[in-house]
Design an enzyme around this catalytic site. Structure first.
Site, PDB file in Angstrom:
ATOM      1  N   SER A  15       0.991  -1.178  -0.137  1.00  0.00           N
ATOM      2  CA  SER A  15       0.076  -0.056  -0.059  1.00  0.00           C
ATOM      3  C   SER A  15       0.700   1.259  -0.029  1.00  0.00           C
ATOM      4  CB  SER A  15      -0.808  -0.053   1.018  1.00  0.00           C
ATOM      5  OG  SER A  15      -2.169  -0.424   0.723  1.00  0.00           O
ATOM      6  N   LYS A  61       0.491   3.559  -2.865  1.00  0.00           N
ATOM      7  CA  LYS A  61      -0.583   4.290  -3.244  1.00  0.00           C
ATOM      8  C   LYS A  61      -0.427   5.964  -3.069  1.00  0.00           C
ATOM      9  CE  LYS A  61      -3.757   0.824  -1.417  1.00  0.00           C
ATOM     10  NZ  LYS A  61      -4.549   0.122  -0.428  1.00  0.00           N
ATOM     11  N   TYR A 114      -2.893  -2.085 -10.590  1.00  0.00           N
ATOM     12  CA  TYR A 114      -3.129  -1.924  -9.130  1.00  0.00           C
ATOM     13  C   TYR A 114      -2.414  -3.078  -8.515  1.00  0.00           C
ATOM     14  CZ  TYR A 114      -4.761  -2.135  -4.298  1.00  0.00           C
ATOM     15  OH  TYR A 114      -4.690  -2.224  -2.948  1.00  0.00           O
ATOM     16  N   TYR A 150      -4.501   3.029   7.582  1.00  0.00           N
ATOM     17  CA  TYR A 150      -5.830   2.174   7.599  1.00  0.00           C
ATOM     18  C   TYR A 150      -6.576   2.640   8.461  1.00  0.00           C
ATOM     19  CZ  TYR A 150      -2.569  -0.900   5.189  1.00  0.00           C
ATOM     20  OH  TYR A 150      -1.555  -1.495   4.545  1.00  0.00           O
ATOM     21  N   VAL A 171       1.006  -3.538   3.986  1.00  0.00           N
ATOM     22  CA  VAL A 171       1.231  -5.010   4.410  1.00  0.00           C
ATOM     23  C   VAL A 171       2.288  -5.985   4.200  1.00  0.00           C
ATOM     24  CG1 VAL A 171      -1.619  -5.402   4.464  1.00  0.00           C
ATOM     25  CG2 VAL A 171      -0.256  -6.062   2.592  1.00  0.00           C
TER      26      VAL A 171
HETATM   27  N1  GLU Z   1      -2.132  -5.859  -2.009  1.00  0.00           N
HETATM   28  C1  GLU Z   1      -2.963  -5.314  -0.883  1.00  0.00           C
HETATM   29  C2  GLU Z   1      -4.241  -5.534  -1.170  1.00  0.00           C
HETATM   30  O1  GLU Z   1      -4.669  -4.785  -2.148  1.00  0.00           O
HETATM   31  C3  GLU Z   1      -2.205  -4.447  -0.375  1.00  0.00           C
HETATM   32  C4  GLU Z   1      -3.009  -3.968   1.028  1.00  0.00           C
HETATM   33  C5  GLU Z   1      -2.072  -3.197   1.792  1.00  0.00           C
HETATM   34  O2  GLU Z   1      -1.001  -3.006   1.749  1.00  0.00           O
HETATM   35  O3  GLU Z   1      -2.826  -2.336   2.398  1.00  0.00           O
HETATM   36  O4  GLU Z   1      -5.153  -6.059  -0.554  1.00  0.00           O
END
Ligand code: GLU
Length: 309
Positions: A67, A70, A193, A245, A263
């Protein structure tokens, strides 16, 4: 090393101090390529706006940024499409729900709460995909330049695994499409993505790549104004309110700086005007943030007395 505070001694001390925290979290296991990473890995890298750098642990070892990507896609989208157009499609409020939640998206008719939950990030990725014939090279070019490392790659095994297990993300993408909030085809957006999540970078790479966010958008080594200062202020504000999060409030309480987690166990934090910091340790807390990484950053801001408050 001649600087005050003595960052090298501090991060070496932190690497020792966090040892009792290992074993309290859990390595991400939704894909095999992440599940087999040993939980006791630790790295910390710090870059200063004056060009100094420090590292401890496995700071040159690449890990899955997940993430954290992002932030790169948001920065890319903000220079690809008019910001107002993007902000009509994605909100700027903390979500208070898990990063991959569908429930809130349904209640709010396909407008994701913010760009750092999966639904919001998928909209951001769509904005890039809709405006670029080759979005992956475009993104990689940006990431490599920011980190000053042309060797950064996408871990193809992780990317494939994400694609094979990404049912919830696929559901989110199709749901967005049904609400008219996805321009490109869902499968094309998802492909990008999953690949952005699978970018492999070291803690040192990430600290370097994020340094302009600590320096009003200027790359210290070249003096280039890479991002407008106003955009940096806004992205840092979003990191503070949405970057961890639904653990963002507790992280702000404990650490007190804008940050983004993934994650894969990475967390990158910004101390405006001073440092970018990346910590990596794969065991996650119940909300998906690195357990040891959070403890390390908390020690960093407490021992230096530096946070944004
Ligand atoms: N590839 C993970 C997902 O999209 C990334 C989640 C993350 O790092 O928050 O579920």
């Amino acid at each position: 090393m001649s600087k005050r505070p003595d960052i090298q001694s501090l991060i070496d001390e932190i690497a020792e101090a966090v040892k009792p925290e290992f074993g309290k979290g859990k390595v991400a296991d939704y894909i095999p390529a992440l599940a087999r990473i040993p939980g006791d890995r630790f790295a910390m890298a710090v870059c200063a706006v004056d060009g100094s750098e420090w590292r401890t642990g496995e700071a040159l070892r690449s890990f899955s940024i997940q993430s954290i990507s992002k932030v790169f896609t948001l920065l890319l989208a903000l220079e690809t499409i008019p910001p107002d157009e993007l902000w009509e499609r994605v909100g700027r409020e903390p979500s208070g729900t898990p990063f991959n939640s569908l429930m809130q998206l349904e209640n709010e008719r396909g407008i994701p709460r913010n760009p750092f939950i999966n639904s919001g990030a998928i909209v951001v990725t769509d904005a890039i995909a809709a405006h670029s014939a080759s979005p992956v090279p475009h993104l990689m070019n940006m990431v490599r330049k920011l980190a000053g490392n042309p060797g950064i790659i996408i871990d193809e095994e992780v990317a494939r695994s994400e694609e094979d297990h990404g049912h919830r993300n696929a559901a989110i993408a199709h749901f967005l499409k049904s609400h008219g909030n996805l321009r490109a085809e869902a499968h094309r957006v998802l492909h990008l993505y999953f690949r952005q999540c699978a970018i492999a970078m070291s803690a040192m790479d990430l600290a370097r790549a994020f340094l302009p966010l600590a320096n009003e958008g200027v790359v210290p080594s070249s003096g280039e104004q890479r991002f407008p200062a106003l955009r940096v202020k806004r992205v840092n504000s979003l990191l503070l309110t949405c970057g961890l999060y639904d653990g963002v409030g507790n992280f702000a309480f404990r650490v007190g700086i804008p940050a983004k987690s993934g994650v894969g166990g990475g967390i990158v934090g910004i101390i405006p005007g001073k440092y970018s910091i990346c910590v990596w340790s794969p065991e996650l807390d119940e909300l998906g943030n690195s357990h040891v990484g959070t403890a390390a950053l908390e020690l960093f801001t407490r021992k230096t007395g530096l946070s944004i408050f």
